[in-house]
Design an enzyme around this catalytic site. Structure first.
Site, short mmCIF file in Angstrom:
data_model
loop_
_atom_site.label_atom_id
_atom_site.label_comp_id
_atom_site.label_asym_id
_atom_site.label_seq_id
_atom_site.Cartn_x
_atom_site.Cartn_y
_atom_site.Cartn_z
N HIS A 26 -8.30 -1.48 0.82
CA HIS A 26 -7.38 -2.54 0.37
C HIS A 26 -8.23 -3.76 0.06
CE1 HIS A 26 -3.94 -0.76 2.75
NE2 HIS A 26 -4.94 -0.34 3.48
N HIS A 71 -5.81 -1.40 -4.46
CA HIS A 71 -6.29 -0.30 -3.63
C HIS A 71 -7.29 0.50 -4.41
CE1 HIS A 71 -2.47 -1.53 -1.85
NE2 HIS A 71 -3.17 -1.44 -0.75
N ASP A 125 -3.16 -7.95 -4.83
CA ASP A 125 -3.52 -6.78 -4.04
C ASP A 125 -4.16 -5.72 -4.93
OD1 ASP A 125 -3.61 -5.29 -1.77
OD2 ASP A 125 -1.46 -4.89 -1.65
N GLN A 128 0.71 -11.23 -3.18
CA GLN A 128 -0.69 -10.90 -2.96
C GLN A 128 -1.32 -10.45 -4.27
OE1 GLN A 128 -0.10 -7.75 0.04
NE2 GLN A 128 -1.56 -8.91 1.27
N ARG A 142 6.95 -11.38 5.01
CA ARG A 142 6.54 -11.14 6.40
C ARG A 142 7.16 -12.21 7.28
NH1 ARG A 142 0.07 -9.98 5.41
NH2 ARG A 142 0.40 -8.23 3.97
N CYS A 196 0.79 -1.23 0.00
CA CYS A 196 0.00 0.00 0.00
C CYS A 196 0.82 1.29 0.00
CB CYS A 196 -1.03 -0.01 1.12
SG CYS A 196 -0.53 -0.84 2.62
N LYS A 226 -13.85 -4.31 7.86
CA LYS A 226 -13.52 -5.14 6.70
C LYS A 226 -14.54 -6.25 6.51
CE LYS A 226 -10.64 -8.31 9.37
NZ LYS A 226 -9.44 -9.13 9.43
#
Length: 585
Positions: free
Chosen positions: A458, A332, A330, A328, A310, A281, A412
């Site tokens: 996200h 946004h 991912d 990911q 991670r 992000c 979320k």
RNA sequence: GCCCACGUAGCUCAGCCGGUAGAGCACGUUCUUGGUAAGAACGGGGUCAUGGGUUCGAGUCCCAUCGUGGGCUCCA
């Protein structure tokens, strides 16, 4: 006496039986270790466990003895006797059992305390239990494993020894359950990953890091290509961002404050600290902030197959499902408050479409709301949570509310996907972020010319490509649908003299866009078929004298069905249709 | 991270009470050229995870490290 008719009893009975079996197990363990301290022993899905504090570590061999003692107790047909006691009596009764004392002390005042006794064993327990051990079928119990478990799941408290067991109405049910366990093992993505040559992990090169082999790479390519195509169709742009960023970035985003336990130590470049990214992000935000934005530009939907790293504790790593480096899917979404509801609905629909495309129909949603330590204005939380809720209702998706379960920076929706074995997997997450737009001072110019703060969401639909791959492997047990299978068609020449024609057929298939190869080994036909079957290749095209003569192919499916001979274009037409439909053979 | 178990050939695993490594599959070579789930023979391949220790001698026993597996808030 235990009778067959009990097999017809419902699941509730099974729970009672399992809980009772746990008590019997505790008695058996106390027979062996009179000084043992007992903790808790509930029924769980498919079985039960009991936690003990024992003078020595248990071994697998102990399980057999415990099991035998359990059977002996069961065969004694001891009644379960319930007794109500006062707090004082309970404390006295369990004075040698510190874990029980702790539980008793936490029981609310005034609430009746019940204890259950069978044979020589008494346990603090709210019940209910079977009337007598005679209701437990001694042939339908089995102890499965030993594990360590912290008292009350708290790693600061003592480590206890947990014995897992299972209990059923009948021996047949027990055997069916054990068979199911075996089937799950055969589907294990780690085992199939090796058998089908999909991926590997190299301990000497680092735990939790995935190596995609050619076959895995082919599947990933299909997934990624599909993913990109669908994202462009759905109004997304695709970004690529760096893998590392200076401490400034992670300071600004707040990750060094609230996420550092998952981040790796920095590396020093020209005397400055750089961190490998645990999230994408902040990078996307830098792109957003690289110019000013008008409300007319919004919404922006920016996606990236972003590889992040991670730190996960060594004990939790697991194949493809829990790793230290992953990609990911991912994205946004940056939009105005007016747009948010439509955007949420849109992303939810997109997600469901993606899951259906990969053969998953059974999806359940969890709506996580504002926790105590939340950042951001209450009004924004309210609006965001409502927009999530309305999207779920609009889609008529069954959902549960996880009150206070949101991240501190926003509410979320998580989606759990059910696979063919009935297991639930948490993959999709759609998450508001009230933190980073603030920290990075993201703005857009509104109609009245004032600078406003945009909403940022996200979302990851498949979650990560690694975990998604693990789910795919287990869901299909390695028998991937044709559109995903690394080798869609294998051409099998019967004898070496058929290889040239086999190569011609292969070329024709490759030119038509199919993933095809030729088994040119010196094996016999039976062996070649077997090898293709083991790889679960959907189409086997057998070529011998007859086919070479007629210039056709004999088509065998991995279901063992034989379609007989057909011309290559005819086969291609069938394959194309199946690939297009993403299902069938 | 913590508890328990495990780590022997590419894979799956044997290897007794310590006495200098074995099978099947896979791989290579040769023979066989075959009609829908394993043709045959021969051969190559292991510093027994790594590092220490005990011992005349260690896959075998002990310790550490790394890794793998099963667990670690289904709450009397």
């Amino acid at each position: 006496m235990w009778r067959q008719s009990m097999a017809e009893h419902n699941q509730g009975d099974l729970e009672v039986i399992r809980h009772s079996a746990a008590h019997v197990m505790a008695e058996a363990v106390l027979q062996m270790f009179p000084e043992a301290k007992i903790a808790i022993g509930p029924a769980i899905e498919d079985g039960f466990y009991y936690d003990f504090d024992l003078p020595r570590p248990l071994t697998l061999d102990d399980l057999g003895e415990i099991e035998e003692r359990m059977r002996a107790i069961i065969r004694g047909h001891h009644p379960f006797i319930c007794e109500q006691v006062t707090r004082e009596q309970a404390l006295e009764r369990f004075r040698d059992q510190p874990y029980k004392l702790e539980l008793i002390q936490e029981l609310p005042e005034g609430e009746p305390i019940s204890i259950y006794r069978q044979n020589a064993f008494t346990d603090l327990c709210r019940g209910p239990h079977v009337a007598s051990t005679a209701e437990i079928n001694p042939e339908a119990i089995k102890l499965l494993s030993i594990a360590g478990a912290y008292w009350r799941g708290d790693e600061k408290r003592p480590m206890l020894q947990r014995i897992y067991g299972t209990a059923w109405h009948t021996k047949e049910e027990l055997e069916a359950y054990l068979k199911r366990l075996q089937e799950m093992e055969a589907r294990d993505h780690r085992r199939l990953g090796r058998q089908l040559d999909l991926f590997s992990i190299h301990e000497e090169a680092g735990a939790g890091l995935i190596y995609w082999h050619p076959n895995g790479g082919r599947i990933r390519t299909v997934v990624e290509d599909f993913w990109r195509k669908e994202h462009y169709k759905n109004g997304y742009e695709i970004l690529y961002t760096p893998h590392i960023g200076r401490a400034w970035l992670w300071d600004t985003s707040g990750h060094l404050d609230f996420y550092s336990q998952y981040m790796y130590s920095p590396m020093s470049i020209d005397g400055l600290d750089y961190y490998i990214k645990p999230m994408n992000c902040p990078f996307h935000i830098l792109i957003y902030n690289s110019q000013t934005h008008s409300y007319r530009d919004l919404p922006l939907r920016w996606a990236e197959l972003g590889t992040v790293y991670r730190y996960e504790r060594s004990g939790v790593l697991h194949g493809l499902l829990r790793v230290r480096g992953f990609t990911q899917d991912d994205a946004h979404i940056i939009c105005t408050p007016d747009q948010i509801e439509g955007e949420i609905l849109r992303v939810l629909r997109f997600s469901l479409y993606m899951w259906r495309s990969f053969g998953f129909e059974d999806v359940k949603a969890y709506l996580a709301t504002r926790p105590a330590d939340a950042v951001g204005e209450a009004a924004r939380w309210e609006q965001a949570t409502e927009s999530l809720r309305r999207a779920l209702e609009e889609e008529q998706l069954p959902y549960e509310v996880d009150e206070g379960g949101g991240a501190f920076y926003g509410p979320k929706i998580d989606l759990k996907i059910r696979d063919v074995m009935g297991r639930e997997w948490q993959m999709t997450t759609i998450q508001f972020d009230f933190n980073e737009p603030e920290r990075f001072n993201m703005t857009y110019a509104a109609e009245d010319g004032t600078l406003r703060r945009p909403y940022m969401v996200h979302r990851a639909l498949l979650g990560s490509l690694e975990r998604f791959f693990g789910l795919l492997i287990e869901h299909y047990g390695g028998a991937f649908p044709v559109w995903l299978h690394p080798v869609q068609a294998r051409v099998i020449p019967i004898a070496d003299r058929h290889i040239p024609y086999a190569r011609e057929v292969e070329q024709e298939l490759l030119q038509a866009g199919l993933r095809a190869d030729v088994d040119a080994s010196s094996e016999r036909l039976n062996a070649k078929i077997r090898n293709a079957q083991l790889l679960k290749i959907p189409y086997m095209l057998v070529i011998g004298d007859r086919e070479a003569e007629a210039r056709d192919v004999s088509v065998r499916l991995r279901t063992m069905e034989n379609l007989g001979s057909m011309m290559v274009p005819e086969f291609l037409a069938r394959a194309r249709q199946v690939i297009e439909a993403k299902r069938g053979l």
